[in-house]
Write a protein that holds these residues in place. Structure first.
Motif: not given
Length: 292
Positions: A87-92, A122-123, A178-181, A196-201
């Protein structure tokens, strides 16, 4: 009586020929104008191809450096065995640019982003570049939290990447884990692939099983989080810029080739029309000489 009839018939034919000749001359003039226009366009596209080729070489050199740093950060996350939290919130974050004339490179990013937003409506969305913003704003205007432009007109710098990262991380109104680039990965001089590259907190990185092997002090964890985010951002922007320059060179090469084919067709059409006019003039001369 017969003489008058013959004279009347003779004077009607040159009138029709004059109309046809005038029509042919008008058509030739149109073809000639179009031929000049296409020739000028081919010169422009050829110049743009040369400029894009030079920029592609520079962008590839910068990309190789940024890719090495980015892959080191990515390997650090992989070797730490970081797992995505439930249930991690992501940003695109979509990394495009402000300029076009580079094939479907921006449309590919928009399609990839739209597919993701269809599944996660909702992202929040961050768009880098006006081209990507225009395409995504039509369908998901409410998702756009930030948009940046004037990035990528030249090779993106780490200062620009750090500035974008700081704006996103320091905005408390945007909640994400998490951020998804999404960016265009440079495959070759004639091919790219939207990836895509995923960035973790840092909270998820600290809880990774193998993170303790690096012996990172707690005082630098926040700085590490900002650096990893900015480094990943820089990798995506620089590699996307290299893919864009290569796509622009390919697009201008194809445009120059198509213009050359059109010039050949128009030249052939012009020569045939000119030959028709000359043939009609010769027929009129021969017919007039026979009448005499």
């Amino acid at each position: 009586m017969f003489a008058r009839s013959a004279i009347t018939t003779r004077t009607a034919v040159p009138a029709l020929n004059a109309v046809g000749q005038t029509r042919n001359m008008a058509t030739l003039k149109e073809i000639q104008n179009r031929l000049k226009s296409v020739t000028n366009i081919s010169k422009i596209t050829a110049s743009m191809k040369m400029i894009a080729s030079t920029k592609t070489t520079r962008a590839q050199r910068a990309m190789n450096v940024a890719r090495q740093y980015g892959q080191v950060s990515n390997d650090f996350v992989k070797q730490s065995e970081v797992k995505k939290a439930e249930n991690a919130k992501e940003i695109l974050i979509t990394a495009s640019s402000d300029k076009g004339l580079c094939g479907g490179i921006h449309s590919s990013l928009s399609r990839y982003s739209r597919r993701y937003l269809n599944e996660h409506p909702d992202t929040p969305l961050v768009v880098i570049g006006d081209k990507g913003k225009v395409q995504l704003q039509r369908v998901y205007p409410q998702n756009i939290a930030y948009s940046f432009n004037q990035i990528g007109s030249t090779i993106p710098t780490f200062d620009e990447s750090s500035g974008i990262s700081s704006v996103i991380l320091n905005d408390k109104a945007i909640e994400f884990d998490n951020a998804k680039l999404v960016y265009n990965q440079f495959v070759s001089a004639i091919a790219f692939e939207t990836s895509e590259i995923e960035n973790f907190p840092i909270s998820q990185i600290v809880e990774a099983p193998n993170f303790k092997a690096y012996e990172v002090q707690e005082e630098v964890l926040e700085n590490l989080n900002e650096f990893l985010f900015a480094n990943t951002m820089h990798w995506a922007l620089v590699e996307g810029h290299a893919a864009e320059m290569a796509a622009k060179r390919t697009a201008m090469e194809n445009a120059t080739k198509n213009a050359g084919d059109m010039i050949q067709r128009l030249t052939l059409q012009y020569n045939r029309g000119r030959q028709t006019v000359i043939t009609n003039e010769l027929i009129e001369i021969i017919t007039g000489a026979s009448a005499l």
